[in-house]
Design a protein around this motif. Structure first.
Motif, short mmCIF file in Angstrom:
data_model
loop_
_atom_site.label_atom_id
_atom_site.label_comp_id
_atom_site.label_asym_id
_atom_site.label_seq_id
_atom_site.Cartn_x
_atom_site.Cartn_y
_atom_site.Cartn_z
N ALA A 265 0.83 -1.21 0.00
CA ALA A 265 0.00 0.00 0.00
C ALA A 265 0.86 1.25 0.00
CB ALA A 265 -0.92 0.00 1.22
N ASN A 266 2.09 1.15 0.49
CA ASN A 266 2.96 2.33 0.58
C ASN A 266 3.79 2.57 -0.67
OD1 ASN A 266 3.08 4.21 2.80
ND2 ASN A 266 5.28 3.89 2.86
N ILE A 267 3.70 1.68 -1.65
CA ILE A 267 4.45 1.88 -2.90
C ILE A 267 4.10 3.21 -3.57
CG2 ILE A 267 4.71 1.04 -5.28
CD1 ILE A 267 4.71 -1.80 -4.19
N PRO A 268 2.81 3.56 -3.72
CA PRO A 268 2.49 4.86 -4.33
C PRO A 268 3.04 6.03 -3.52
CG PRO A 268 0.56 3.43 -4.30
CD PRO A 268 1.59 2.77 -3.46
N VAL A 269 2.99 5.93 -2.19
CA VAL A 269 3.52 7.00 -1.33
C VAL A 269 5.02 7.16 -1.57
CG1 VAL A 269 3.86 7.73 1.07
CG2 VAL A 269 1.74 6.57 0.41
N ASN A 270 5.75 6.05 -1.63
CA ASN A 270 7.20 6.10 -1.83
C ASN A 270 7.57 6.66 -3.20
OD1 ASN A 270 7.76 5.12 0.68
ND2 ASN A 270 8.27 3.05 0.05
N MET A 271 6.81 6.30 -4.21
CA MET A 271 7.11 6.82 -5.55
C MET A 271 6.87 8.33 -5.60
SD MET A 271 5.94 3.99 -8.35
CE MET A 271 6.84 2.44 -8.52
N SER A 272 5.84 8.78 -4.92
CA SER A 272 5.57 10.22 -4.85
C SER A 272 6.71 10.94 -4.13
CB SER A 272 4.25 10.46 -4.12
OG SER A 272 3.98 11.84 -3.99
N LEU A 273 7.24 10.33 -3.07
CA LEU A 273 8.35 10.92 -2.32
C LEU A 273 9.61 10.96 -3.18
CD1 LEU A 273 9.74 12.02 0.18
CD2 LEU A 273 9.88 9.68 1.07
N CYS A 274 9.89 9.89 -3.92
CA CYS A 274 11.06 9.87 -4.81
C CYS A 274 10.98 10.98 -5.85
CB CYS A 274 11.17 8.51 -5.51
SG CYS A 274 11.74 7.16 -4.45
N GLU A 275 9.77 11.19 -6.36
CA GLU A 275 9.58 12.26 -7.36
C GLU A 275 9.88 13.62 -6.74
OE1 GLU A 275 6.09 13.94 -10.40
OE2 GLU A 275 5.61 12.45 -8.86
N SER A 276 9.40 13.84 -5.51
CA SER A 276 9.63 15.13 -4.85
C SER A 276 11.10 15.34 -4.49
CB SER A 276 8.76 15.24 -3.59
OG SER A 276 9.22 14.37 -2.58
#
Length: 416
Positions: A265-276
């Motif tokens: 469930a945290n994969i989308p959160v982590n990808m968003s953080l990597c982008e930022s």
């Protein structure tokens, strides 16, 4: 009302999550029965993240690889090394912590039901490898990220010779899914409120008090890995103060993972953080879903600590060579934890077999793990998931350092 909504939206996501956390605790302590319907928010939030994650991984990885330019270097080798070193170090810390602060368990009445643990390390690794060739539709349906990742990589490579219009369509779908992820993440405060309420109202604090020493040992070992071991590893790579990056990952990834208790469930959160953080999309689109499968520092701690707690309970003396073997076994087993029903807890009997502990007693230890799982699993997931972004960023920054580019980790605060 519009003014309140605007003020609310101006708050950072972390502050909004803290508000949801506080409200959830207050409701659980003051009106557990009346406020019971708020649990639906937690279920919806986790369900939405789990639903979008498989499709996001498939299209994001396929798109990144299909448009990958020859000669463009990624950091996957360094990231995989960091994942393995981090997981082994965590298993070793779990062993050392258990030697320094030995705990025993009360095993009576903590049976784990009809759960069946894997028969050995080879069975764990076999299951992990078989997941690579899983049916793509089945892999998406069951959220088998190793299978999804393997198909995404193959599709991405095969689509390099496709027309530009085809690549554009795939990229547009990936962007649309990323937008959906941002929408879902904006509902995190409500989701966290529901999850916290359900956890406290259902389990209470009393059920955990009798296992307080075990919980302190588990959480303490995980905190040591997160705040001491991981920063040392990061410093050795980038030669700068690692804590701004470490704390950013714990804040933006670890907090969400703590409450969702799901690396997937945290994969989308982590990808968003990597982008930022400005990381290379070609790299993090692969490393984040891969890390959710094999980067399992928290699981290695859990396996080591509970296995040695079982040995202490039975009066089994563990020597240094055996303890080192346990560290290696914990790391290898942890890498396959996500492919086994029940996660890291069902790998405890495998580690207990190293000391000759019977399977029926080992399964009682698994039962204890489920009792303390309210806290143990939350901390374990927070450590696992935040480390995915931490090591991906570390490899990227190390590459910048070798190229002579300026690395100012403190700039990550600007995108918080």
């Amino acid at each position: 009302m519009n003014s309140l909504i605007q003020k609310w939206n101006r708050l950072s996501l972390v502050k909004r999550i803290l508000v949801g956390l506080i409200v959830g605790i207050i409701l659980a302590l003051t009106m557990p029965e009346t406020a019971k319907p708020v649990t639906i928010f937690g279920s919806l939030f986790v369900g939405a993240l789990k639903a979008v994650a498989p499709m996001l991984v498939l299209f994001l990885v396929s798109s990144a690889l299909s448009q990958h330019k020859s000669g463009h270097q990624t950091n996957m080798k360094s990231i995989i090394v960091l994942y393995l070193v981090g997981t082994f170090s965590a298993g070793l810390i779990g062993v050392l912590a258990s030697f320094m602060f030995p705990v025993t368990l009360t095993l009576s009445g903590t049976e784990a039901g009809n759960l069946t643990p894997p028969g050995g390390v080879t069975e764990v690794l076999k299951g992990l490898l078989l997941n690579l060739v899983d049916n793509p539709v089945k892999a998406l349906f069951n959220a088998n990220y190793i299978g999804i990742l393997s198909w995404a990589v193959l599709l991405g490579i095969a689509l390099r010779n496709a027309s530009d219009s085809t690549k554009t369509i795939i990229a547009n779908v990936a962007d649309a899914l990323s937008t959906i992820v941002r929408w879902v993440i904006n509902f995190a405060p409500l989701g966290i409120m529901g999850l916290v309420f359900e956890s406290i109202a259902t389990n209470g604090i009393q059920a955990l008090l009798s296992y307080g020493q075990l919980i302190v040992l588990l959480v303490g070992a995980m905190l040591f890995v997160a705040l001491v071991v991981n920063p040392i590893i990061v410093f050795l790579y980038i030669r700068q103060n690692p804590y701004p990056l470490v704390l950013r990952c714990l804040k933006d990834s670890g907090i969400t993972a703590f409450f969702t208790r799901s690396s997937a469930a945290n994969i989308p959160v982590n990808m968003s953080l990597c982008e930022s953080l400005g990381l290379d999309k070609d790299t993090y689109s692969v490393s984040i879903p891969l890390g959710a499968t094999i980067n399992m520092a928290g699981a290695a701690v859990t396996i080591s600590v509970l296995s040695l707690a079982a040995a202490n309970t039975l009066g089994i003396k563990v020597d240094i060579p055996t303890a080192f073997i346990l560290s290696v076994l914990s790391a290898i087993s942890a890498c396959g934890a996500s492919g086994v029903a029940g996660g890291s807890l069902l790998l405890i009997p495998l580690a207990c077999s190293l000391f000759g502990i019977p399977n029926d007693i080992a399964m009682q230890v698994v039962g204890v793990g489920f009792i303390v799982g309210v806290i143990q699993d939350s901390c374990e997931t927070a450590l696992n998931s935040s480390s995915d972004v931490l090591f991906t960023a570390t490899a990227e920054f190390a590459k910048w350092r070798k190229e002579g580019r300026k690395i100012d980790i403190y700039d990550t605060k600007k995108t918080a």
